[in-house]
Design a protein around this motif. Structure first.
Motif, PDB file in Angstrom:
ATOM      1  N   ASP A  63      54.938  50.135  38.471  1.00  0.00           N
ATOM      2  CA  ASP A  63      55.733  49.806  39.653  1.00  0.00           C
ATOM      3  C   ASP A  63      54.894  49.261  40.795  1.00  0.00           C
ATOM      4  O   ASP A  63      55.355  48.430  41.560  1.00  0.00           O
ATOM      5  CB  ASP A  63      56.500  51.040  40.147  1.00  0.00           C
ATOM      6  CG  ASP A  63      57.651  51.407  39.240  1.00  0.00           C
ATOM      7  OD1 ASP A  63      58.013  50.587  38.370  1.00  0.00           O
ATOM      8  OD2 ASP A  63      58.189  52.523  39.404  1.00  0.00           O
ATOM      9  N   GLN A  64      53.655  49.725  40.934  1.00  0.00           N
ATOM     10  CA  GLN A  64      52.862  49.376  42.102  1.00  0.00           C
ATOM     11  C   GLN A  64      51.765  48.354  41.829  1.00  0.00           C
ATOM     12  O   GLN A  64      50.850  48.199  42.632  1.00  0.00           O
ATOM     13  CB  GLN A  64      52.257  50.646  42.709  1.00  0.00           C
ATOM     14  CG  GLN A  64      53.310  51.589  43.222  1.00  0.00           C
ATOM     15  CD  GLN A  64      52.714  52.817  43.863  1.00  0.00           C
ATOM     16  OE1 GLN A  64      51.562  52.817  44.266  1.00  0.00           O
ATOM     17  NE2 GLN A  64      53.512  53.862  43.966  1.00  0.00           N
ATOM     18  N   GLY A  65      51.823  47.651  40.736  1.00  0.00           N
ATOM     19  CA  GLY A  65      50.882  46.569  40.477  1.00  0.00           C
ATOM     20  C   GLY A  65      49.876  46.879  39.386  1.00  0.00           C
ATOM     21  O   GLY A  65      49.419  48.010  39.240  1.00  0.00           O
ATOM     22  N   VAL A  66      49.545  45.846  38.645  1.00  0.00           N
ATOM     23  CA  VAL A  66      48.655  45.982  37.498  1.00  0.00           C
ATOM     24  C   VAL A  66      47.217  46.238  37.947  1.00  0.00           C
ATOM     25  O   VAL A  66      46.526  47.089  37.378  1.00  0.00           O
ATOM     26  CB  VAL A  66      48.733  44.724  36.605  1.00  0.00           C
ATOM     27  CG1 VAL A  66      47.687  44.770  35.511  1.00  0.00           C
ATOM     28  CG2 VAL A  66      50.117  44.580  36.021  1.00  0.00           C
ATOM     29  N   ALA A  67      46.747  45.525  38.965  1.00  0.00           N
ATOM     30  CA  ALA A  67      45.352  45.652  39.379  1.00  0.00           C
ATOM     31  C   ALA A  67      45.031  47.071  39.836  1.00  0.00           C
ATOM     32  O   ALA A  67      44.005  47.644  39.447  1.00  0.00           O
ATOM     33  CB  ALA A  67      45.044  44.657  40.489  1.00  0.00           C
ATOM     34  N   ILE A  68      45.886  47.640  40.638  1.00  0.00           N
ATOM     35  CA  ILE A  68      45.625  48.996  41.128  1.00  0.00           C
ATOM     36  C   ILE A  68      45.727  50.010  39.995  1.00  0.00           C
ATOM     37  O   ILE A  68      44.975  50.972  39.936  1.00  0.00           O
ATOM     38  CB  ILE A  68      46.539  49.357  42.308  1.00  0.00           C
ATOM     39  CG1 ILE A  68      46.040  50.644  42.961  1.00  0.00           C
ATOM     40  CG2 ILE A  68      47.953  49.558  41.909  1.00  0.00           C
ATOM     41  CD1 ILE A  68      45.944  50.548  44.429  1.00  0.00           C
ATOM     42  N   PHE A  69      46.640  49.762  39.056  1.00  0.00           N
ATOM     43  CA  PHE A  69      46.775  50.663  37.918  1.00  0.00           C
ATOM     44  C   PHE A  69      45.524  50.649  37.058  1.00  0.00           C
ATOM     45  O   PHE A  69      45.007  51.707  36.672  1.00  0.00           O
ATOM     46  CB  PHE A  69      48.007  50.267  37.093  1.00  0.00           C
ATOM     47  CG  PHE A  69      48.211  51.112  35.885  1.00  0.00           C
ATOM     48  CD1 PHE A  69      48.659  52.417  35.995  1.00  0.00           C
ATOM     49  CD2 PHE A  69      47.958  50.613  34.621  1.00  0.00           C
ATOM     50  CE1 PHE A  69      48.844  53.213  34.878  1.00  0.00           C
ATOM     51  CE2 PHE A  69      48.145  51.391  33.494  1.00  0.00           C
ATOM     52  CZ  PHE A  69      48.589  52.696  33.628  1.00  0.00           C
ATOM     53  N   VAL A  70      45.008  49.463  36.755  1.00  0.00           N
ATOM     54  CA  VAL A  70      43.798  49.356  35.938  1.00  0.00           C
ATOM     55  C   VAL A  70      42.611  49.969  36.670  1.00  0.00           C
ATOM     56  O   VAL A  70      41.781  50.652  36.065  1.00  0.00           O
ATOM     57  CB  VAL A  70      43.535  47.890  35.539  1.00  0.00           C
ATOM     58  CG1 VAL A  70      42.169  47.725  34.888  1.00  0.00           C
ATOM     59  CG2 VAL A  70      44.623  47.391  34.611  1.00  0.00           C
ATOM     60  N   ALA A  71      42.528  49.771  37.978  1.00  0.00           N
ATOM     61  CA  ALA A  71      41.432  50.359  38.758  1.00  0.00           C
ATOM     62  C   ALA A  71      41.475  51.887  38.688  1.00  0.00           C
ATOM     63  O   ALA A  71      40.432  52.541  38.516  1.00  0.00           O
ATOM     64  CB  ALA A  71      41.509  49.886  40.199  1.00  0.00           C
ATOM     65  N   TYR A  72      42.658  52.454  38.803  1.00  0.00           N
ATOM     66  CA  TYR A  72      42.780  53.908  38.702  1.00  0.00           C
ATOM     67  C   TYR A  72      42.504  54.402  37.284  1.00  0.00           C
ATOM     68  O   TYR A  72      41.923  55.473  37.102  1.00  0.00           O
ATOM     69  CB  TYR A  72      44.162  54.371  39.164  1.00  0.00           C
ATOM     70  CG  TYR A  72      44.218  54.650  40.644  1.00  0.00           C
ATOM     71  CD1 TYR A  72      43.941  55.916  41.138  1.00  0.00           C
ATOM     72  CD2 TYR A  72      44.551  53.654  41.548  1.00  0.00           C
ATOM     73  CE1 TYR A  72      43.989  56.179  42.487  1.00  0.00           C
ATOM     74  CE2 TYR A  72      44.598  53.910  42.900  1.00  0.00           C
ATOM     75  CZ  TYR A  72      44.315  55.173  43.371  1.00  0.00           C
ATOM     76  OH  TYR A  72      44.365  55.425  44.718  1.00  0.00           O
ATOM     77  N   LEU A  73      42.901  53.643  36.274  1.00  0.00           N
ATOM     78  CA  LEU A  73      42.598  54.016  34.890  1.00  0.00           C
ATOM     79  C   LEU A  73      41.093  54.076  34.652  1.00  0.00           C
ATOM     80  O   LEU A  73      40.582  55.040  34.080  1.00  0.00           O
ATOM     81  CB  LEU A  73      43.218  53.017  33.915  1.00  0.00           C
ATOM     82  CG  LEU A  73      44.611  53.264  33.401  1.00  0.00           C
ATOM     83  CD1 LEU A  73      45.031  52.119  32.485  1.00  0.00           C
ATOM     84  CD2 LEU A  73      44.731  54.580  32.691  1.00  0.00           C
TER      85      LEU A  73
END
Length: 119
Positions: A63-73
């Motif tokens: 929901d909040q964007g792919v870039a931030i999700f990958v960074a958190y992963l």
């Protein structure tokens, strides 16, 4: 994301934090058993990283964007190994404190990953 895996990673991280926190309370450095615990938590985080990337590859989007999700992963995967490496350089109770803090950071990152995905 798999909610059960997110909960499992967070619970394992909190258990590791408590275990290393108890070792620090007893003025003990990290020992081989602690590193085995760190490896278990890291393998769970690696499984989450792979599953997250596979879901992105299949076209699912957070929901909040792919870039931030990958960074958190990636950050959640690196939190415990980084703390473990630091604990090797500090062979006092502060090494155990470092691992405990890294595990708490991982648990917080798991909550944030759940929010980013749309949970």
């Amino acid at each position: 994301m798999l909610d059960a895996l997110t909960v499992a990673v967070a619970a394992a991280a909190l258990a590791l934090a408590a275990w290393c926190g108890f070792a620090a309370y007893r003025d003990q450095p990290t020992k081989d058993w602690h590193f085995i615990g760190m490896a278990v938590v890291t393998v769970l985080a690696l499984a989450q990283l792979v599953i997250g990337l596979v879901q992105l590859g299949r076209g699912e989007r957070p929901d909040q964007g792919v870039a931030i999700f990958v960074a958190y992963l990636v950050g959640s995967f690196a939190a415990v190994p980084a703390a473990g490496m630091l604990s090797l350089s500090e062979r006092t109770k502060w090494g155990s404190v470092t691992v405990s803090a890294g595990a708490v950071v991982l648990a917080v990152l798991e909550v944030r990953l759940y929010d980013i995905w749309g949970g």
